[in-house]
Design an enzyme around this catalytic site. Sequence first.
Site, PDB file in Angstrom:
ATOM      1  CE  LYS A  22      -1.764   1.866   4.073  1.00  0.00           C
ATOM      2  NZ  LYS A  22      -1.414   3.198   4.138  1.00  0.00           N
ATOM      3  CG  ASN A  23       2.585   2.543   3.601  1.00  0.00           C
ATOM      4  OD1 ASN A  23       1.326   2.868   3.348  1.00  0.00           O
ATOM      5  ND2 ASN A  23       2.934   2.501   4.761  1.00  0.00           N
ATOM      6  NE  ARG A  93       0.561  12.233   6.984  1.00  0.00           N
ATOM      7  CZ  ARG A  93       1.067  13.266   7.305  1.00  0.00           C
ATOM      8  NH1 ARG A  93       0.117  14.161   7.680  1.00  0.00           N
ATOM      9  NH2 ARG A  93       2.159  13.771   7.201  1.00  0.00           N
ATOM     10  CB  CYS A 117      -4.345   6.318  10.573  1.00  0.00           C
ATOM     11  SG  CYS A 117      -4.851   4.619  10.107  1.00  0.00           S
ATOM     12  NE  ARG A 122       0.183  10.217  10.139  1.00  0.00           N
ATOM     13  CZ  ARG A 122      -0.270   9.161   9.260  1.00  0.00           C
ATOM     14  NH1 ARG A 122      -1.265   8.612   9.376  1.00  0.00           N
ATOM     15  NH2 ARG A 122       0.781   8.655   8.413  1.00  0.00           N
ATOM     16  N   PRO A 123       1.550  16.544  11.022  1.00  0.00           N
ATOM     17  CG  PRO A 123       3.423  17.708  11.957  1.00  0.00           C
ATOM     18  CD  PRO A 123       2.538  16.359  12.170  1.00  0.00           C
ATOM     19  CB  ILE A 124       1.788  18.682   5.845  1.00  0.00           C
ATOM     20  CG1 ILE A 124       0.945  19.770   6.012  1.00  0.00           C
ATOM     21  CG2 ILE A 124       0.888  17.459   5.912  1.00  0.00           C
ATOM     22  CD1 ILE A 124      -0.107  20.416   4.616  1.00  0.00           C
ATOM     23  CG  ASP A 125       6.336  20.675   9.985  1.00  0.00           C
ATOM     24  OD1 ASP A 125       5.890  19.514  10.007  1.00  0.00           O
ATOM     25  OD2 ASP A 125       7.213  21.035  10.690  1.00  0.00           O
ATOM     26  CG  LEU A 126       9.061  17.768   8.491  1.00  0.00           C
ATOM     27  CD1 LEU A 126       9.289  16.280   8.981  1.00  0.00           C
ATOM     28  CD2 LEU A 126      10.149  18.604   8.755  1.00  0.00           C
ATOM     29  CG  ASP A 306       2.749   1.449   9.428  1.00  0.00           C
ATOM     30  OD1 ASP A 306       2.445   2.500  10.050  1.00  0.00           O
ATOM     31  OD2 ASP A 306       2.874   1.618   7.948  1.00  0.00           O
ATOM     32  NE  ARG A 398      -7.106   4.339   5.657  1.00  0.00           N
ATOM     33  CZ  ARG A 398      -6.186   4.916   6.367  1.00  0.00           C
ATOM     34  NH1 ARG A 398      -6.466   4.685   7.610  1.00  0.00           N
ATOM     35  NH2 ARG A 398      -4.939   5.154   5.690  1.00  0.00           N
TER      36      ARG A 398
HETATM   37  C1  UD1 Z   1       4.370   6.901   6.248  1.00  0.00           C
HETATM   38  C2  UD1 Z   1       3.495   5.660   6.118  1.00  0.00           C
HETATM   39  C3  UD1 Z   1       2.775   5.406   7.281  1.00  0.00           C
HETATM   40  C4  UD1 Z   1       3.984   4.999   8.316  1.00  0.00           C
HETATM   41  C5  UD1 Z   1       5.199   6.128   8.427  1.00  0.00           C
HETATM   42  C6  UD1 Z   1       6.246   5.930   9.238  1.00  0.00           C
HETATM   43  C7  UD1 Z   1       2.807   6.270   3.791  1.00  0.00           C
HETATM   44  C8  UD1 Z   1       1.502   6.073   2.883  1.00  0.00           C
HETATM   45  N1  UD1 Z   1       2.493   6.005   4.889  1.00  0.00           N
HETATM   46  O1  UD1 Z   1       3.508   7.832   6.727  1.00  0.00           O
HETATM   47  O2  UD1 Z   1       2.198   4.009   7.053  1.00  0.00           O
HETATM   48  O3  UD1 Z   1       3.378   4.836   9.606  1.00  0.00           O
HETATM   49  O4  UD1 Z   1       5.255   6.614   7.108  1.00  0.00           O
HETATM   50  O5  UD1 Z   1       7.047   4.973   8.966  1.00  0.00           O
HETATM   51  O6  UD1 Z   1       3.713   5.780   3.196  1.00  0.00           O
HETATM   52  N2  UD1 Z   1       6.281  14.631  10.521  1.00  0.00           N
HETATM   53  C9  UD1 Z   1       6.261  15.993  10.827  1.00  0.00           C
HETATM   54  N3  UD1 Z   1       6.080  16.665   9.822  1.00  0.00           N
HETATM   55  C10 UD1 Z   1       6.136  16.525   8.406  1.00  0.00           C
HETATM   56  C11 UD1 Z   1       5.850  15.182   8.136  1.00  0.00           C
HETATM   57  C12 UD1 Z   1       6.031  14.206   9.108  1.00  0.00           C
HETATM   58  O7  UD1 Z   1       6.587  16.225  11.825  1.00  0.00           O
HETATM   59  O8  UD1 Z   1       5.744  17.326   7.651  1.00  0.00           O
HETATM   60  C13 UD1 Z   1       6.575  13.645  11.286  1.00  0.00           C
HETATM   61  C14 UD1 Z   1       5.505  12.853  11.902  1.00  0.00           C
HETATM   62  O9  UD1 Z   1       4.486  13.511  12.761  1.00  0.00           O
HETATM   63  C15 UD1 Z   1       6.154  11.569  12.245  1.00  0.00           C
HETATM   64  C16 UD1 Z   1       7.445  11.399  11.572  1.00  0.00           C
HETATM   65  O10 UD1 Z   1       7.433  12.661  11.140  1.00  0.00           O
HETATM   66  O11 UD1 Z   1       6.260  11.662  13.823  1.00  0.00           O
HETATM   67  C17 UD1 Z   1       7.266  10.371  10.516  1.00  0.00           C
HETATM   68  O12 UD1 Z   1       6.212  10.578   9.695  1.00  0.00           O
HETATM   69  P1  UD1 Z   1       6.200  10.413   8.036  1.00  0.00           P
HETATM   70  O13 UD1 Z   1       7.526   9.334   7.858  1.00  0.00           O
HETATM   71  O14 UD1 Z   1       6.098  11.543   7.523  1.00  0.00           O
HETATM   72  O15 UD1 Z   1       4.902   9.484   7.818  1.00  0.00           O
HETATM   73  P2  UD1 Z   1       3.910   9.391   6.650  1.00  0.00           P
HETATM   74  O16 UD1 Z   1       4.855   9.593   5.538  1.00  0.00           O
HETATM   75  O17 UD1 Z   1       2.792  10.476   6.872  1.00  0.00           O
END
Ligand code: UD1
Length: 419
Positions: A22-23, A93, A117, A122-126, A306, A398
Amino acid sequence: MRKYLIDGGGPLSGAATVAKAKNAVLPLLAASVMADGPVALRKCPPIADVVNMLGILNGLGCRVSHSPDFDIRVDASNAGGTELPADLARELRSSIFLLGPLLGRFKTARAAYPGGCDIGFRPIDLHLKGLRDLNVKITEGYGGIVCDGREMRGAETMLEVPSVGATENLMMAAALAPGRTVIRNAAKEPEIADLQRFLNAMGGRVAGAGSSTVKIEGVAKLNGAEFTPLPDRIEAGTLMLACALAGGRIVLNEVNCEHLFPLIAKLREGGVGVVCGEGSLTVEAAGRPSACVGMETQPYPGFPTDLQAPFLSLQAASDGVCVIRENLFETRFKHVPELIKMGADITVRDRTAIVRGVKSLRGAQVAARELRGGAALAIAAIAAKGTSVVEGVRHIERGYYKFEEKLRALGAKIDVLGN
Ligand code: UD1
């Protein structure tokens, strides 16, 4: 409201074929928007997240189809939409991944803040900081994001934490941004290397994925391609944990052992036998694990977040006391109160679960509240003595395609009630 009715307690046996990840499929679908010709992704079952992503692509003007043998076709030749449909994007997401491809192809993108989920903040700042480094102008407000990428270009960027999604988003944006991009402190998950293979199959120039530095030379256009995504290490891991918990011997086919090593090491520590073959693996377990094995989640190649929930189900029925720490997401222990209804003895403090293994779990009525926590309850019910009802199956669906059929083929007594 679909529910599982599970009559637990018996060992598992037999063989199953692991689905494609899926990922991996979700970012590959997002990348398809950049192709100037048809894309075919092989063997991708219609799990709900994939169906939602196809709905989003359709809304962007892509022609999409999904054959009965699970081949997805996306033709983005005539795509033109640059605004993500808010209702679908809130469900998923991964819709945030589309910012990069839309900017690459159309130099502009608009999106609502993504959903997904409920496992924490779960921010998107990065994602946004990386895009700004690529000279994208971003305006935030009114629950959404507007990106202007008319002057987007390759640049050096550094992720504060190795986010999987941000790494993938930036790789895709940079694939069609003029010049050279270097992403430092990139996430190293196998699905990121899969995205690199796909982008390169489309004519992209990406190197280094799977390491912490990814380098992208922007190209003027990307072509269609055919691609088979990598096996789902999380589905494989969930089935391995089901066998470890219920006992028995199962064989998993079309699996990559290398990607499962963090789990395999922990299973062996608890006395579970795992033998890796060429594209397959065998799990053999006597029943109750011989020791409670502590663990903390980490970015790859550490233990995957996961699999934390299904791993916790296994430890709940082990011999001894251990500590499990969730480092990635804040609220990823929502399955614990449900496991307690099944007789587990677990205390959660902040991001730490203290597990005192019990002799056996017992059947109960429990509710899945999110994807992996839901799968954790299903495998606990398969091993538990007596009958369980697991509500909230839509969360599990999902990420797992016909999970009940796969488990039934391995000998589990599981039925689906409702529709
Ligand atoms: C992806 C996976 C999810 C998995 C996660 C961690 C997919 C579709 N989903 O989610 O199944 O649980 O990796 O292996 O591939 N963070 C920030 N700011 C950001 C983005 C992330 O602070 O802009 C933090 C998150 O809160 C978290 C960490 O970074 O603590 C890792 O998250 P991230 O690797 O981005 O997870 P996803 O890509 O959402």
